[in-house]
Design a protein around this motif. Structure first.
Motif, short mmCIF file in Angstrom:
data_model
loop_
_atom_site.label_atom_id
_atom_site.label_comp_id
_atom_site.label_asym_id
_atom_site.label_seq_id
_atom_site.Cartn_x
_atom_site.Cartn_y
_atom_site.Cartn_z
N THR A 40 9.37 -5.82 -2.39
CA THR A 40 8.08 -6.10 -3.04
C THR A 40 7.00 -5.15 -2.52
O THR A 40 6.15 -4.71 -3.28
CB THR A 40 7.60 -7.56 -2.83
OG1 THR A 40 7.65 -7.86 -1.44
CG2 THR A 40 8.41 -8.55 -3.61
N LYS A 41 7.06 -4.81 -1.23
CA LYS A 41 6.06 -3.88 -0.69
C LYS A 41 6.20 -2.51 -1.34
O LYS A 41 5.22 -1.80 -1.54
CB LYS A 41 6.19 -3.76 0.85
CG LYS A 41 6.01 -5.07 1.59
CD LYS A 41 4.74 -5.78 1.26
CE LYS A 41 4.78 -7.24 1.04
NZ LYS A 41 5.77 -8.04 0.52
N GLU A 57 1.30 -11.75 -5.29
CA GLU A 57 1.75 -10.35 -5.17
C GLU A 57 2.29 -9.83 -6.50
O GLU A 57 1.99 -8.70 -6.91
CB GLU A 57 2.78 -10.22 -4.05
CG GLU A 57 2.14 -10.34 -2.67
CD GLU A 57 3.12 -10.25 -1.52
OE1 GLU A 57 4.29 -9.83 -1.74
OE2 GLU A 57 2.74 -10.58 -0.38
N THR A 104 -0.64 -11.74 2.81
CA THR A 104 -0.37 -11.59 1.38
C THR A 104 -0.75 -10.15 1.01
O THR A 104 -1.86 -9.72 1.31
CB THR A 104 -1.17 -12.59 0.53
OG1 THR A 104 -0.89 -13.91 1.03
CG2 THR A 104 -0.77 -12.54 -0.93
N TYR A 105 0.19 -9.43 0.36
CA TYR A 105 0.03 -7.98 0.23
C TYR A 105 -0.44 -7.53 -1.16
O TYR A 105 -0.05 -6.47 -1.64
CB TYR A 105 1.36 -7.30 0.58
CG TYR A 105 1.79 -7.59 2.00
CD1 TYR A 105 1.51 -6.71 3.02
CD2 TYR A 105 2.46 -8.77 2.32
CE1 TYR A 105 1.89 -6.98 4.33
CE2 TYR A 105 2.84 -9.05 3.62
CZ TYR A 105 2.55 -8.15 4.62
OH TYR A 105 2.92 -8.43 5.91
N CYS A 106 -1.26 -8.36 -1.79
CA CYS A 106 -1.88 -7.94 -3.05
C CYS A 106 -2.99 -6.95 -2.70
O CYS A 106 -3.10 -6.51 -1.57
CB CYS A 106 -2.45 -9.14 -3.78
SG CYS A 106 -3.48 -10.18 -2.72
N GLU A 142 -5.75 -7.04 0.30
CA GLU A 142 -4.79 -7.82 1.09
C GLU A 142 -5.48 -9.02 1.73
O GLU A 142 -6.70 -9.05 1.90
CB GLU A 142 -4.21 -6.95 2.21
CG GLU A 142 -3.28 -5.87 1.74
CD GLU A 142 -2.64 -5.09 2.88
OE1 GLU A 142 -1.71 -4.32 2.60
OE2 GLU A 142 -3.06 -5.24 4.05
N LEU A 173 4.57 -2.82 -4.73
CA LEU A 173 3.12 -2.89 -4.57
C LEU A 173 2.53 -1.53 -4.23
O LEU A 173 1.43 -1.19 -4.67
CB LEU A 173 2.75 -3.92 -3.50
CG LEU A 173 3.07 -5.39 -3.87
CD1 LEU A 173 3.03 -6.28 -2.65
CD2 LEU A 173 2.11 -5.91 -4.92
#
Length: 463
Positions: free
Chosen positions: A49-50, A186, A348-350, A353, A53
């Protein structure tokens, strides 16, 4: 005589880390895995997922190149290539774990492991062949999977979980994300940044409901600015997949609303993998979908331990790793203290962050504590302005009487790499004044921590 000193069931960030630490401590160790080494985290969670993103972030930068005095024309994305990059990052990480298993002389047993009484595990391989192994100690680290709601049964096509969301063959034009925890948020950010029309449906009054309320409000503002539709205090009651897309009935305070989309991502939490692994055969006690353990992860049956998502603590990769290390160090008779579950960071890496540790302001007030609260916005940070990322803030909470650092909550660019300062400081029982007098480098995002503390003590310079 037993085959092994320790057998670990499951090779996620709980299991494989446990196995390595066990081997370092001189235990003859084996690990059982039914799928890919690294578990969900490396293959279908944290790591891939990273990568997705990052692609979304780079795409966003390119689209806004002019704001940095640059020109980039005909900027487009190749969704398939973005997914492929994510998969190759995950594959590389899984191969890295294979290398670590060899390096640490850990026997990897492929297949589905089932616990048996008398400290044994039977493993069924891909061909259906069953082999039995024994150990002095067995550690259960089987993790969790996407939870399904009765009103939202996953079919893998129109109603998907996080796994499918990572490897879609084509990008949906419209996506509804149900649940606004880290996973939902995310993916909402990723798909919106890639050009999908995204709606987030959250049952509770705030998105990212475990976070401090100020953080939730800021994220909602930031998300709405990018065109994400947010529906809080809303519940999915019905889904109709009969037509070309999907129709979702959402119950809100104002009544019912029907949303249409190509796909629904169900991100309503997790379900532990504790079925069919032999818990009942051994007599291991569970409660509300979790295996009950003591401070050092011993179950009610001697010789059987459990760590990670299958136990009552927070379902986070770094928690599973810490629990596993603690578990085997205790088995090796090292002096260890129980884990402090009040000092675990969540990220949380939206974009922006989110990172936090300790009590929220509401939790501190509910405990009746006399507190000092400080806040520093990144809009007043030279580094954030220069980087073009002025959204967000750092918020700190201190005990007014003793100066204890009760909580730290951040939202902004790169804050997941900054939260460790608060975790270490709290571990060392640092006071607000010590943080204030520890010189933070200029210009950095991390200065905002010092400035927020200064604000709490009415000494803020740059506000």
């Amino acid at each position: 005589m037993s085959n092994f000193d320790i057998i670990v069931l499951g090779s996620g960030p709980g299991g494989y880390v446990t196995a390595i630490r066990a081997s370092q401590l001189g235990f003859k160790t084996a690990i059982i895995e039914k799928e890919s080494l690294g578990g969900v985290c490396l293959n279908w969670g944290c790591i891939p997922t990273k990568a997705l993103l990052k692609s979304a972030q780079v795409f966003n930068y390119l689209q806004h190149a002019e704001e940095y005095g640059l020109k980039a024309s005909n900027v487009d994305k190749d969704f398939d290539a973005v997914v492929k990059r994510s998969r190759s990052v995950a594959d590389g990480m899984s191969k890295g774990v294979q290398f670590l298993m060899k390096k640490n002389k850990i026997e990897v047993i492929n297949g589905f492991g089932k616990l048996k009484a008398g400290k044994k595990v039977s493993v069924t391989d891909a061909d259906g062949k069953v082999t039995e192994y024994s150990a002095n100690n067995i550690i259960i680290a089987t993790g969790a999977r996407s939870r399904e709601l009765p009103s939202l049964p996953q079919d893998g096509k129109k109603i998907i979980g996080y796994r499918q969301a990572m490897t879609l063959e084509s990008q949906p034009k419209k996506l509804i994300v149900v649940g606004s925890g880290a996973i939902g948020i995310e993916f909402a950010y990723f798909y919106n940044a890639m050009g999908t029309e995204v709606t987030v449906v959250e049952y509770l009054p705030n998105i990212v409901p475990v976070e401090d309320e100020d953080i939730s409000k800021q994220l909602e503002r930031s998300f709405k600015k990018t065109g994400i539709k947010i529906m809080t205090s809303s519940e999915v009651t019905k889904v109709d997949t009969a037509g070309a897309g999907v129709k979702v009935t959402v119950k809100t305070a104002k009544g019912e609303e029907v949303l249409e989309a190509d796909m629904v991502l169900s991100a309503v939490g997790i379900k532990t993998n504790i079925e069919n692994i032999g818990l009942e055969d051994v007599g291991i006690v569970t409660d509300r979908d979790k295996i009950l353990v003591n401070d050092f992860y011993q179950t009610n049956i001697p010789g059987y331990y459990a760590i990670g998502d299958v136990t009552p603590g927070p379902a986070l990769a770094h928690v599973a790793s810490a629990e596993g290390i603690l578990c085997v160090e205790k088995l090796a008779n090292l002096h260890v203290d129980p884990l402090d579950y009040g000092n675990i960071p969540g990220c949380t890496y939206c974009s922006p962050e989110i990172a936090s540790v300790g009590l929220t302001e509401k939790q501190a007030r509910d405990k009746g504590l006399d507190i000092k609260v400080g806040k520093f916005p990144f809009s007043a940070s030279g580094k954030a302005k220069a980087a073009g990322t002025p959204d967000g803030f750092v918020k700190v909470i201190f005990d007014a009487k003793y100066g204890e650092w009760l909580g730290c909550h951040m939202i902004g660019a790169g804050v997941t790499d900054m939260i460790a300062e608060a975790v270490v400081a709290r571990k060392l029982e640092t006071t607000g004044h010590e943080i204030l007098k520890a010189i933070h480098p200029h210009p950095t995002m991390s200065e905002a921590v010092m400035e927020a503390v200064a604000d709490a003590y009415d000494e803020v310079i740059h506000l």
